[in-house]
Design an enzyme around this catalytic site. Structure first.
Site, PDB file in Angstrom:
ATOM      1  N   LYS A 163      43.883  50.344  33.959  1.00  0.00           N
ATOM      2  CA  LYS A 163      44.084  50.721  35.486  1.00  0.00           C
ATOM      3  C   LYS A 163      44.064  49.610  36.658  1.00  0.00           C
ATOM      4  O   LYS A 163      42.579  49.667  36.920  1.00  0.00           O
ATOM      5  CB  LYS A 163      44.256  52.269  35.933  1.00  0.00           C
ATOM      6  CG  LYS A 163      44.874  52.403  37.647  1.00  0.00           C
ATOM      7  CD  LYS A 163      44.310  53.206  38.471  1.00  0.00           C
ATOM      8  CE  LYS A 163      44.239  52.737  39.993  1.00  0.00           C
ATOM      9  NZ  LYS A 163      44.171  51.968  40.371  1.00  0.00           N
ATOM     10  N   GLU A 194      30.041  53.497  37.195  1.00  0.00           N
ATOM     11  CA  GLU A 194      29.612  52.597  38.082  1.00  0.00           C
ATOM     12  C   GLU A 194      29.415  52.780  39.480  1.00  0.00           C
ATOM     13  O   GLU A 194      30.601  52.077  40.184  1.00  0.00           O
ATOM     14  CB  GLU A 194      29.536  51.157  37.383  1.00  0.00           C
ATOM     15  CG  GLU A 194      29.525  50.404  35.670  1.00  0.00           C
ATOM     16  CD  GLU A 194      27.584  50.659  36.288  1.00  0.00           C
ATOM     17  OE1 GLU A 194      27.749  50.769  36.781  1.00  0.00           O
ATOM     18  OE2 GLU A 194      27.327  51.014  34.733  1.00  0.00           O
ATOM     19  N   CYS A 236      28.729  44.800  44.844  1.00  0.00           N
ATOM     20  CA  CYS A 236      27.818  46.561  44.397  1.00  0.00           C
ATOM     21  C   CYS A 236      26.408  46.283  44.566  1.00  0.00           C
ATOM     22  O   CYS A 236      25.914  47.335  44.538  1.00  0.00           O
ATOM     23  CB  CYS A 236      28.325  47.616  43.040  1.00  0.00           C
ATOM     24  SG  CYS A 236      28.371  46.445  41.899  1.00  0.00           S
ATOM     25  N   GLU A 252      27.104  52.010  52.594  1.00  0.00           N
ATOM     26  CA  GLU A 252      26.991  51.077  52.047  1.00  0.00           C
ATOM     27  C   GLU A 252      28.576  49.883  52.795  1.00  0.00           C
ATOM     28  O   GLU A 252      29.054  50.912  52.801  1.00  0.00           O
ATOM     29  CB  GLU A 252      27.771  51.335  50.202  1.00  0.00           C
ATOM     30  CG  GLU A 252      28.662  50.324  49.847  1.00  0.00           C
ATOM     31  CD  GLU A 252      28.539  50.061  48.430  1.00  0.00           C
ATOM     32  OE1 GLU A 252      29.564  51.034  48.492  1.00  0.00           O
ATOM     33  OE2 GLU A 252      28.758  49.289  47.686  1.00  0.00           O
TER      34      GLU A 252
HETATM   35  P1  NAD Z   1      37.567  52.883  44.989  1.00  0.00           P
HETATM   36  O1  NAD Z   1      36.575  53.680  44.456  1.00  0.00           O
HETATM   37  O2  NAD Z   1      38.278  52.479  46.200  1.00  0.00           O
HETATM   38  O3  NAD Z   1      38.651  51.950  43.640  1.00  0.00           O
HETATM   39  C1  NAD Z   1      38.190  52.051  42.294  1.00  0.00           C
HETATM   40  C2  NAD Z   1      39.534  52.245  41.269  1.00  0.00           C
HETATM   41  O4  NAD Z   1      40.018  53.448  41.696  1.00  0.00           O
HETATM   42  C3  NAD Z   1      40.892  51.579  42.149  1.00  0.00           C
HETATM   43  O5  NAD Z   1      41.370  50.779  40.342  1.00  0.00           O
HETATM   44  C4  NAD Z   1      41.084  52.556  42.602  1.00  0.00           C
HETATM   45  O6  NAD Z   1      42.303  52.913  42.590  1.00  0.00           O
HETATM   46  C5  NAD Z   1      41.227  53.524  41.441  1.00  0.00           C
HETATM   47  N1  NAD Z   1      41.501  55.423  42.215  1.00  0.00           N
HETATM   48  C6  NAD Z   1      41.275  55.741  43.616  1.00  0.00           C
HETATM   49  N2  NAD Z   1      41.469  57.055  44.207  1.00  0.00           N
HETATM   50  C7  NAD Z   1      41.717  57.375  42.399  1.00  0.00           C
HETATM   51  C8  NAD Z   1      41.512  58.786  41.413  1.00  0.00           C
HETATM   52  N3  NAD Z   1      41.698  60.140  42.538  1.00  0.00           N
HETATM   53  N4  NAD Z   1      41.808  58.875  40.100  1.00  0.00           N
HETATM   54  C9  NAD Z   1      41.560  57.400  39.265  1.00  0.00           C
HETATM   55  N5  NAD Z   1      41.650  56.610  40.288  1.00  0.00           N
HETATM   56  C10 NAD Z   1      41.631  56.402  41.486  1.00  0.00           C
HETATM   57  O7  NAD Z   1      36.792  51.006  45.147  1.00  0.00           O
HETATM   58  P2  NAD Z   1      37.228  49.706  45.955  1.00  0.00           P
HETATM   59  O8  NAD Z   1      37.094  50.526  47.178  1.00  0.00           O
HETATM   60  O9  NAD Z   1      38.580  49.577  45.253  1.00  0.00           O
HETATM   61  O10 NAD Z   1      35.534  48.947  45.285  1.00  0.00           O
HETATM   62  C11 NAD Z   1      34.112  48.869  46.353  1.00  0.00           C
HETATM   63  C12 NAD Z   1      33.221  50.104  45.827  1.00  0.00           C
HETATM   64  O11 NAD Z   1      33.397  50.041  44.006  1.00  0.00           O
HETATM   65  C13 NAD Z   1      32.246  50.022  46.206  1.00  0.00           C
HETATM   66  O12 NAD Z   1      32.016  50.853  46.070  1.00  0.00           O
HETATM   67  C14 NAD Z   1      31.792  49.537  45.377  1.00  0.00           C
HETATM   68  O13 NAD Z   1      30.233  49.201  45.559  1.00  0.00           O
HETATM   69  C15 NAD Z   1      32.498  49.561  44.016  1.00  0.00           C
HETATM   70  N6  NAD Z   1      31.189  48.629  42.703  1.00  0.00           N
HETATM   71  C16 NAD Z   1      30.948  49.120  42.030  1.00  0.00           C
HETATM   72  C17 NAD Z   1      30.124  47.841  40.864  1.00  0.00           C
HETATM   73  C18 NAD Z   1      29.489  48.536  40.216  1.00  0.00           C
HETATM   74  O14 NAD Z   1      29.373  47.769  39.107  1.00  0.00           O
HETATM   75  N7  NAD Z   1      28.010  49.414  40.298  1.00  0.00           N
HETATM   76  C19 NAD Z   1      31.106  47.144  40.469  1.00  0.00           C
HETATM   77  C20 NAD Z   1      31.893  46.462  41.839  1.00  0.00           C
HETATM   78  C21 NAD Z   1      32.033  47.683  42.853  1.00  0.00           C
END
Ligand code: NAD
Length: 493
Positions: A177, A252, A286, A385
């Site tokens: 997804k 992650e 991240c 963050e």
């Molecule tokens: P997000 O959590 O808003 O979204 C991530 C994904 O989850 C998207 O595809 C979104 O559609 C999906 N999602 C949202 N609600 C959901 C639900 N209820 N059920 C299932 N899926 C759902 O994150 P973002 O804003 O796209 O990205 C930024 C975040 O990601 C930051 O906190 C960043 O630190 C983190 N991140 C972590 C890593 C790592 O490897 N640790 C790497 C990159 C980004």
């Protein structure tokens, strides 16, 4: 207005619209204009994709010899390299990340597929020293089933590779997804997957929002494992959803990674590493090193040099090879950044540079490298963050003090130490509660190096040797080795 590029989802080897025909637009952060339209997956689209993956799992894919699956992985790697330019461009248009980075990343990510292709036939079982006569027992590692891979917008190709490559190598099937904020690259990637001739349904790519798409996927009864990268709030939803299907979850999540610079550090090296760590990708990473602790002997001098370097960062269009920082990807993120800066300044934070939107363009959200001195690390920019180019800076006296401060945050993803005393580098690294510590360097990734955090940064590691086993389950098989019938059917032995 130019016509929008139209994408379809990739389900069961075919290109399909949502059965509701619903679409949403994705924006180019350079100018905030829509440039592509993608399907918005409904609950029944999710069901279609998961069932396709389940059928593929029941078909030939997990039965192929590991070296045969490895061949597909290598093909994916080769296609990534051949198409890196195109993928890089699409990723840049959709995310606003610099082309010089997205192009390189598309090339480098190929190595994750090569690495896991190499590991596909290296996972072995065991013979158990069993405590029973006439019995031989062994363990083997079997694939898990349908994996839901959920990725955020900021590094989709990389974060997909760390899930998809080990999952495929071990014989699982996958529904990816992509993020609603920047889905396009994943569909371009799906075209390459299709070109490899991989059996239908082994890899499916869908697009949609957290609700209904993400929720339906993570609670679907045929999903056996959820590999998630994103924010901690979303992770909490996902864990609740997984109560429905009892699937395994790996997370992650975000970070607020601390970096310490000691008096004896090579300053030029530290400035380069810190600049890369917080201003690379406009801080939308991240592992961004967003909390900086400077030892008091070098505090003023180092901070002046660092902010002079930050002021010189070239802000511009993400496709321009000269640009060092592009736009913030979306308005919601910009608001978070601005709100935290405002609150911090009201509470005594001192702005060293940046702090206000950049005038490069009033169409995209360009924000300059920002440095704020904080007397304590509980101020908003030092604690939360922000996912933006904002560095909080604090002073410290002793090693013990800085270790305690570095650990005083809910997250535990990455961290950094700059010192010319390697014994100290090792001591501090051991004491920091984070999944990754960089000593005298920062912002590196490798297929061979496990990646991931502890505390609120999640659990489970991606990349590296260990992670291949995370896409299997251990199975125990018992063999009776006597020709005589077993005795006493009513007693457990
Ligand atoms: P997000 O959590 O808003 O979204 C991530 C994904 O989850 C998207 O595809 C979104 O559609 C999906 N999602 C949202 N609600 C959901 C639900 N209820 N059920 C299932 N899926 C759902 O994150 P973002 O804003 O796209 O990205 C930024 C975040 O990601 C930051 O906190 C960043 O630190 C983190 N991140 C972590 C890593 C790592 O490897 N640790 C790497 C990159 C980004």
């Amino acid at each position: 207005m130019p016509e929008l590029k139209k994408y379809k989802m990739f389900i069961n080897g075919e290109w399909v619209n949502s059965d509701t025909e619903k679409i949403f637009e994705t924006l180019n952060p350079e100018n905030n204009k829509p440039w592509a339209a993608v399907p918005e997956a409904s609950v029944s689209d999710v069901d279609r994709a998961v069932k396709a993956a389940q059928n593929a799992f029941e078909g030939e894919w997990p039965k192929l010899l590991p070296k045969e699956r490895a061949r597909y992985l290598r093909m994916i790697g080769d296609k990534l390299r051949e198409n890196a330019e195109h993928l890089g461009k699409i990723e840049t248009i959709d995310t606003g990340k610099l082309y010089r980075e997205t192009y390189k990343q598309a090339n480098y990510i190929a190595e994750y597929y090569d690495y896991y292709a190499g590991l596909a036939d290296k996972v072995e079982g065991t013979v158990l020293p069993i405590d029973k006569p006439n019995i031989q027992a062994i363990t083997t590692r079997i694939p898990i089933g349908v994996i839901a891979a959920i990725v955020p917008w900021n590094s989709q190709m990389f974060l997909t590779a760390t899930k998809l490559a080990p999952a495929l190598a071990m014989g699982n099937t996958v529904v990816i997804k992509c993020s609603e904020l920047a889905p396009a690259t994943m569909f371009e990637f799906a075209k390459l997957i299709q070109e490899t001739g991989i059996p239908k349904g082994v890899v499916n790519v869908i697009s949609g929002f957290g609700e209904p798409c993400g929720k339906a996927l993570t609670s679907h009864n045929l999903v056996e494992k959820i590999a998630f990268t994103g924010g901690p709030e979303t992770a909490r939803h996902i864990i609740r959803n997984s109560a429905e299907n009892l699937s395994e979850v790996s997370l992650e999540l975000g970070g607020k990674s601390p970096v310490a610079v000691f008096n004896d550090a090579n300053q030029e090296n530290a400035i380069n590493g810190i600049t890369a760590g917080i201003f690379g990708a406009s801080g939308q990473s991240c592992i961004a090193g967003s909390r900086l602790y400077l030892q008091e002997g070098i505090y003023d001098e180092f901070l002046d040099k660092l902010s002079n370097r930050a002021k010189k960062i070239k802000i511009g269009a993400p496709m321009d090879p000269e640009t060092e920082m592009g736009p913030i990807s979306n308005y919601k993120q910009l608001e978070v950044i601005e709100k935290n800066i405002k609150l911090t300044l009201e509470q005594g934070g001192r702005l060293k540079c940046g702090g206000q939107r950049h005038s490069f363009s009033n169409e995209g959200y360009y924000f300059p490298a920002t440095i704020i001195e904080c007397d304590n690390h509980n101020l908003p920019v030092a604690e939360n963050e922000l996912f933006g180019p904002v560095l909080s800076v604090m002073k410290f006296k002793t090693e013990e003090e800085v270790v305690s401060k570095m650990n005083d945050n809910q997250y535990g993803l990455s961290s950094g130490v700059y010192t010319s005393d390697l014994a100290r580098g090792m001591r501090v690294s051991k004491a920091i509660r984070a999944g990754i510590t960089f000593v005298n360097t920062y912002r590196l990734i490798s297929p061979t190096a496990p990646f991931g955090g502890i505390k609120d940064s999640g659990y489970g590691k991606e990349a590296g040797l260990e992670s291949i086993k995370d896409y299997t389950r251990v199975k125990t098989t018992w063999f009776y080795t006597s020709d005589e019938p077993t005795l006493d059917p009513f007693s457990i032995r």
